[in-house]
Scaffold this motif. Sequence first.
Motif, short mmCIF file in Angstrom:
data_model
loop_
_atom_site.label_atom_id
_atom_site.label_comp_id
_atom_site.label_asym_id
_atom_site.label_seq_id
_atom_site.Cartn_x
_atom_site.Cartn_y
_atom_site.Cartn_z
N ALA A 51 0.85 -1.20 0.00
CA ALA A 51 0.00 0.00 0.00
C ALA A 51 0.88 1.24 0.00
O ALA A 51 1.83 1.34 0.77
CB ALA A 51 -0.90 0.01 1.22
N ASP A 52 0.57 2.17 -0.88
CA ASP A 52 1.29 3.45 -0.93
C ASP A 52 0.38 4.56 -0.45
O ASP A 52 -0.79 4.60 -0.80
CB ASP A 52 1.74 3.76 -2.36
N PHE A 53 0.94 5.45 0.32
CA PHE A 53 0.21 6.60 0.82
C PHE A 53 0.97 7.85 0.42
O PHE A 53 2.19 7.90 0.55
CB PHE A 53 0.08 6.56 2.35
N ILE A 54 0.27 8.85 -0.09
CA ILE A 54 0.90 10.11 -0.46
C ILE A 54 0.50 11.14 0.59
O ILE A 54 -0.67 11.48 0.72
CB ILE A 54 0.49 10.56 -1.87
N LEU A 55 1.49 11.60 1.32
CA LEU A 55 1.26 12.56 2.38
C LEU A 55 1.52 13.97 1.87
O LEU A 55 2.31 14.16 0.93
CB LEU A 55 2.18 12.25 3.56
N PRO A 56 0.88 14.97 2.45
CA PRO A 56 1.13 16.34 2.00
C PRO A 56 2.56 16.77 2.33
O PRO A 56 3.15 16.29 3.30
CB PRO A 56 0.11 17.16 2.79
N SER A 57 3.08 17.65 1.52
CA SER A 57 4.43 18.17 1.73
C SER A 57 4.43 19.10 2.94
O SER A 57 3.47 19.82 3.18
CB SER A 57 4.89 18.91 0.50
N ILE A 58 5.52 19.09 3.69
CA ILE A 58 5.62 20.00 4.83
C ILE A 58 6.30 21.31 4.43
O ILE A 58 6.34 22.24 5.21
CB ILE A 58 6.39 19.35 6.00
N GLU A 59 6.80 21.36 3.19
CA GLU A 59 7.43 22.59 2.70
C GLU A 59 6.35 23.53 2.20
O GLU A 59 5.57 23.19 1.33
CB GLU A 59 8.42 22.26 1.59
N LYS A 60 6.31 24.72 2.74
CA LYS A 60 5.25 25.67 2.42
C LYS A 60 5.40 26.28 1.02
O LYS A 60 4.43 26.64 0.39
CB LYS A 60 5.20 26.77 3.46
N GLU B 26 3.49 21.36 -4.89
CA GLU B 26 3.47 20.25 -5.84
C GLU B 26 4.22 19.03 -5.35
O GLU B 26 4.06 17.94 -5.88
CB GLU B 26 4.04 20.70 -7.19
N LYS B 27 5.09 19.19 -4.36
CA LYS B 27 5.85 18.05 -3.86
C LYS B 27 4.93 17.10 -3.10
O LYS B 27 4.03 17.53 -2.39
CB LYS B 27 6.96 18.51 -2.92
N ARG B 28 5.17 15.84 -3.28
CA ARG B 28 4.42 14.81 -2.55
C ARG B 28 5.40 14.02 -1.71
O ARG B 28 6.59 13.95 -2.01
CB ARG B 28 3.69 13.88 -3.51
N ASN B 29 4.91 13.41 -0.68
CA ASN B 29 5.74 12.67 0.24
C ASN B 29 5.23 11.22 0.30
O ASN B 29 4.51 10.87 1.23
CB ASN B 29 5.68 13.35 1.61
N PRO B 30 5.55 10.38 -0.69
CA PRO B 30 5.01 9.01 -0.70
C PRO B 30 5.63 8.14 0.39
O PRO B 30 6.82 8.23 0.67
CB PRO B 30 5.39 8.49 -2.09
N ARG B 31 4.80 7.32 1.00
CA ARG B 31 5.25 6.39 2.04
C ARG B 31 4.66 5.02 1.77
O ARG B 31 3.53 4.89 1.28
CB ARG B 31 4.82 6.86 3.44
N SER B 32 5.39 4.00 2.12
CA SER B 32 4.93 2.63 1.98
C SER B 32 5.30 1.86 3.26
O SER B 32 6.32 1.17 3.31
CB SER B 32 5.57 1.97 0.76
#
Length: 82
Positions: A42-51, A55-61
Amino acid sequence: MSATGYAYEKCMRSEEIGVRLITFLNNWVMSRKLGHITGFSADFILPSIEKDDSEKRNPRSPDVSFVRADLNKALLQMKSRI
Protein backbone atom coordinates in the motif's frame (compact mmCIF):
# COMPACT_ATOMS: atom_id res chain seq x y z
CA MET A 1 27.71 -16.85 8.51
CA SER A 2 28.32 -15.05 5.23
CA ALA A 3 27.14 -11.49 4.67
CA THR A 4 24.57 -12.76 2.16
CA GLY A 5 23.25 -15.33 4.64
CA TYR A 6 22.99 -12.71 7.36
CA ALA A 7 21.13 -10.28 5.08
CA TYR A 8 18.73 -13.03 3.99
CA GLU A 9 18.06 -14.08 7.60
CA LYS A 10 17.50 -10.46 8.64
CA CYS A 11 15.06 -9.91 5.74
CA MET A 12 13.13 -13.09 6.55
CA ARG A 13 12.89 -12.09 10.22
CA SER A 14 11.60 -8.65 9.26
CA GLU A 15 8.95 -10.17 6.98
CA GLU A 16 7.92 -12.61 9.69
CA ILE A 17 7.39 -9.76 12.15
CA GLY A 18 5.37 -7.84 9.55
CA VAL A 19 3.17 -10.84 8.79
CA ARG A 20 2.51 -11.41 12.49
CA LEU A 21 1.61 -7.76 13.00
CA ILE A 22 -0.75 -7.84 10.04
CA THR A 23 -2.38 -11.03 11.32
CA PHE A 24 -2.88 -9.80 14.90
CA LEU A 25 -4.04 -6.33 13.88
CA ASN A 26 -6.35 -7.68 11.19
CA ASN A 27 -8.04 -10.03 13.68
CA TRP A 28 -8.56 -7.15 16.12
CA VAL A 29 -9.70 -4.58 13.54
CA MET A 30 -11.98 -6.82 11.47
CA SER A 31 -13.77 -8.32 14.47
CA ARG A 32 -14.64 -4.79 15.61
CA LYS A 33 -15.29 -3.41 12.10
CA LEU A 34 -12.84 -0.56 12.71
CA GLY A 35 -11.34 -0.39 9.21
CA HIS A 36 -8.71 -2.21 7.16
CA ILE A 37 -5.13 -3.34 7.60
CA THR A 38 -2.75 -3.21 4.63
CA GLY A 39 0.73 -4.54 4.04
CA PHE A 40 3.84 -3.11 2.44
CA SER A 41 2.27 -2.90 -1.03
CA ALA A 42 0.00 0.00 0.00
CA ASP A 43 1.29 3.45 -0.93
CA PHE A 44 0.21 6.60 0.82
CA ILE A 45 0.90 10.11 -0.46
CA LEU A 46 1.26 12.56 2.38
CA PRO A 47 1.13 16.34 2.00
CA SER A 48 4.43 18.17 1.73
CA ILE A 49 5.62 20.00 4.83
CA GLU A 50 7.43 22.59 2.70
CA LYS A 51 5.25 25.67 2.42
CA ASP A 52 6.83 27.02 -0.78
CA ASP A 53 6.27 23.92 -2.94
CA SER A 54 2.71 22.60 -2.92
CA GLU A 55 3.47 20.25 -5.84
CA LYS A 56 5.85 18.05 -3.86
CA ARG A 57 4.42 14.81 -2.55
CA ASN A 58 5.74 12.67 0.24
CA PRO A 59 5.01 9.01 -0.70
CA ARG A 60 5.25 6.39 2.04
CA SER A 61 4.93 2.63 1.98
CA PRO A 62 4.82 1.33 5.56
CA ASP A 63 5.21 -2.36 6.38
CA VAL A 64 1.83 -2.37 8.13
CA SER A 65 -0.87 0.30 8.10
CA PHE A 66 -4.39 0.86 9.37
CA VAL A 67 -7.11 2.80 7.54
CA ARG A 68 -10.22 3.77 9.52
CA ALA A 69 -13.51 2.46 8.13
CA ASP A 70 -15.00 5.93 7.58
CA LEU A 71 -11.86 7.18 5.85
CA ASN A 72 -11.65 4.06 3.70
CA LYS A 73 -15.27 4.53 2.58
CA ALA A 74 -14.59 8.16 1.62
CA LEU A 75 -11.46 7.16 -0.31
CA LEU A 76 -13.34 4.47 -2.24
CA GLN A 77 -16.07 6.96 -3.16
CA MET A 78 -13.46 9.47 -4.30
CA LYS A 79 -11.67 6.80 -6.36
CA SER A 80 -14.92 5.76 -8.09
CA ARG A 81 -15.42 9.36 -9.30
CA ILE A 82 -12.03 9.42 -11.01
